[in-house]
Design a protein around this motif. Sequence first.
Motif, PDB file in Angstrom:
ATOM      1  N   LEU A   1     -15.128  -7.054  -0.978  1.00 34.34           N
ATOM      2  CA  LEU A   1     -14.631  -5.808  -1.583  1.00 34.34           C
ATOM      3  C   LEU A   1     -15.314  -5.536  -2.920  1.00 34.34           C
ATOM      4  N   MET A   2     -15.447  -6.575  -3.744  1.00 35.69           N
ATOM      5  CA  MET A   2     -16.133  -6.401  -5.026  1.00 35.69           C
ATOM      6  C   MET A   2     -17.582  -5.975  -4.819  1.00 35.69           C
ATOM      7  N   LEU A   3     -18.244  -6.638  -3.856  1.00 34.88           N
ATOM      8  CA  LEU A   3     -19.636  -6.302  -3.566  1.00 34.88           C
ATOM      9  C   LEU A   3     -19.754  -4.876  -3.038  1.00 34.88           C
TER      10      LEU A   3
ATOM     11  N   LEU B   1     -13.158  -2.379   6.563  1.00 35.23           N
ATOM     12  CA  LEU B   1     -13.083  -2.270   8.014  1.00 35.23           C
ATOM     13  C   LEU B   1     -13.637  -3.519   8.706  1.00 35.23           C
ATOM     14  N   ALA B   2     -14.767  -4.011   8.214  1.00 34.32           N
ATOM     15  CA  ALA B   2     -15.366  -5.202   8.815  1.00 34.32           C
ATOM     16  C   ALA B   2     -14.479  -6.426   8.616  1.00 34.32           C
ATOM     17  N   MET B   3     -13.843  -6.529   7.453  1.00 34.82           N
ATOM     18  CA  MET B   3     -12.981  -7.677   7.197  1.00 34.82           C
ATOM     19  C   MET B   3     -11.749  -7.650   8.103  1.00 34.82           C
TER      20      MET B   3
ATOM     21  N   LEU C   1      -3.378 -12.094   1.830  1.00 30.68           N
ATOM     22  CA  LEU C   1      -4.261 -11.643   2.901  1.00 30.68           C
ATOM     23  C   LEU C   1      -3.781 -10.337   3.513  1.00 30.68           C
ATOM     24  N   GLY C   2      -2.470 -10.165   3.610  1.00 26.38           N
ATOM     25  CA  GLY C   2      -1.948  -8.900   4.113  1.00 26.38           C
ATOM     26  C   GLY C   2      -2.362  -7.736   3.230  1.00 26.38           C
ATOM     27  N   VAL C   3      -2.269  -7.930   1.908  1.00 27.41           N
ATOM     28  CA  VAL C   3      -2.714  -6.876   0.983  1.00 27.41           C
ATOM     29  C   VAL C   3      -4.212  -6.644   1.114  1.00 27.41           C
ATOM     30  N   LEU C   4      -4.961  -7.723   1.201  1.00 25.09           N
ATOM     31  CA  LEU C   4      -6.413  -7.619   1.247  1.00 25.09           C
ATOM     32  C   LEU C   4      -6.897  -6.900   2.501  1.00 25.09           C
ATOM     33  N   LEU C   5      -6.181  -7.074   3.608  1.00 23.89           N
ATOM     34  CA  LEU C   5      -6.624  -6.478   4.864  1.00 23.89           C
ATOM     35  C   LEU C   5      -6.119  -5.059   5.072  1.00 23.89           C
ATOM     36  N   VAL C   6      -4.950  -4.731   4.557  1.00 29.77           N
ATOM     37  CA  VAL C   6      -4.321  -3.448   4.886  1.00 29.77           C
ATOM     38  C   VAL C   6      -4.508  -2.405   3.785  1.00 29.77           C
ATOM     39  N   VAL C   7      -4.361  -2.807   2.513  1.00 31.98           N
ATOM     40  CA  VAL C   7      -4.358  -1.823   1.415  1.00 31.98           C
ATOM     41  C   VAL C   7      -5.675  -1.068   1.317  1.00 31.98           C
ATOM     42  N   PRO C   8      -6.863  -1.712   1.372  1.00 36.20           N
ATOM     43  CA  PRO C   8      -8.106  -0.913   1.318  1.00 36.20           C
ATOM     44  C   PRO C   8      -8.197   0.117   2.432  1.00 36.20           C
ATOM     45  N   LEU C   9      -7.726  -0.245   3.638  1.00 30.44           N
ATOM     46  CA  LEU C   9      -7.739   0.725   4.734  1.00 30.44           C
ATOM     47  C   LEU C   9      -6.820   1.906   4.442  1.00 30.44           C
TER      48      LEU C   9
ATOM     49  N   GLY D   1       0.806  -1.220   0.000  1.00 29.85           N
ATOM     50  CA  GLY D   1       0.000   0.000   0.000  1.00 29.85           C
ATOM     51  C   GLY D   1       0.831   1.258   0.000  1.00 29.85           C
ATOM     52  N   ALA D   2       1.947   1.271   0.750  1.00 33.44           N
ATOM     53  CA  ALA D   2       2.792   2.469   0.795  1.00 33.44           C
ATOM     54  C   ALA D   2       3.419   2.744  -0.559  1.00 33.44           C
ATOM     55  N   LEU D   3       3.910   1.709  -1.226  1.00 34.02           N
ATOM     56  CA  LEU D   3       4.510   1.904  -2.547  1.00 34.02           C
ATOM     57  C   LEU D   3       3.456   2.271  -3.591  1.00 34.02           C
TER      58      LEU D   3
END
Length: 537
Positions: A273-275, A236-238, A160-168, A43-45
């Motif tokens: 996320l898609m939904l 956030l919920a995930m 999973l790390g990308v999925l949980l952190v990047v959207p936030l 996410g930072a990059l």
Amino acid sequence: MQSQTPRFFNSGLVIGAAYLIAWLLLWPTEQPYWMLPFGLRFGALLLTPTRVWPWLLGFELGAGAAIEIHNDAAMGWLGFLLGDLPDPLIVAAGLWLLRKANLHASLRVPEDVTRLLLSALLVVTATTALDAALLALMHQSSPSTPMVDALGLDLLSNYLGVLLVVPLMVMLARARPSRRMLAALIMDGLLVMLPSMAILLMLSEHAAPQPQFARVLSLAPVMFFAFRHGWRGASLAMLTTSMGMSMVDYMIGQPAPSAPGYLFLAVAGTGALMLGSATDALRRSSERVAEQNVYLAAVNRRLDQLARQLRDAARGNLQAEESQRRHMAAELHDELGQNITAIQTHIKLAQTRLQQVGMEDVGHSVNAILGHMRRALHRLLDDLRPAVLDEFGLIRALEEGPVRDLLDAAGIVYQTDMYGDPRLLDDDTRTAIYRLVQESATNTVKHAQAKHFRVRLRIGERHGVPLALVDVRDDGVGLPGTLPRGGRGLQGMRDRVTSLGGLFRLRPTAGHGLHLRVLLRGSNLPAGKVTSIARPV
């Protein structure tokens, strides 16, 4: 001083230091199937400009080298070079290529979510492939089952790390929620997420399969937040659900779930996320449609207002025209009619003297000319303002007036079928009905070669509004399929009806006569008088 503050906070040193603090806070959370520092790096990059990347990578590699050397003095720098150095460089290279291919940090629409997650999967796969190559090079043997399982573990945990952190991170940097949305998120978190975590804790203390069922059930709030709050709520919920699962496992002393459990979390999180993104896109589309409908409603109201103004102006012109016609008719009747009468009186008085001088034929000729002038004057007065309409009313004027005389003189059978009280209608509407029938009869006599001419009139009231339905037909040759618009008579009828806010329908059928239907609405209804449209028995 104020102009230097933004540059200070946007400098690579400050961003790199903030990244290092976040990385150090997330580093202790590393566990199988859950690699949050990898998501932070991705996410930072993704969010920062490339000029800041050296600071980010430098701080992370420096901290990683210090931790690696401190924890594994035997491997030392070799462990750092083979274990920690390649991953950040591969992620940076992959994101640099993907950003050149127009990858941007956005989750507004499902296409953006798909593009971002596919990019994350490509980077994670490239990182895992490099790790596999390094492991094969170090062990100099074919990949074993434990090695393949470790690589799969690495792939799933990084994704999973990308999925949980990047959207936030995208939400905090590019799409911060409004205060109203944040309050709704907090309220739903208290009402939905906390009870869900409590249920997860209670079911996890029991024997199988209740813990597995609890984990599946705990993903229901993720779908709820995706529907209600879009991709922000889903992310956030995930994250909250995933952290809650880990805390529950730690509290009750259960081992970490197997790969299928976290694989299910990855699939469910991707779908959420898609939904959520699709829900946001649909909500924005609905808002745009609502705004467009409001705009169109305002435009329609303005058009209705303009149409009413045009009708009022046309009605005013029609009233002015009828008033002018009435004035001209009165002037012609008073002046020209009286002069003709005076001339006829003088000729009659001079008739004896004309006989004495043998000019009796001159008197008869002058009287004949004056009679012709009087008849022409009567026709002109009737065209300007039909006196029969004022004297006898609409029904009798149509049944017995000049219209019947015109048709009888042309040998055309005239039929009338009239019901209702004309007093329901205002003077303009009554005059318009008479003019329509008069003009239609004139056209039939001149052009139609018809044998029958029929007028059907219904006058009544509906919902408090006076209505008049005029139906005129003949059995002549009709008009061609394409109605000519140059005719002054037809266009005049259409304009008169339009100015009164009525409906004008002309149905010409070649060889089958002409059919005219007109609906007019009156503007004055006597109080306490209710009349329905009568029907013939």
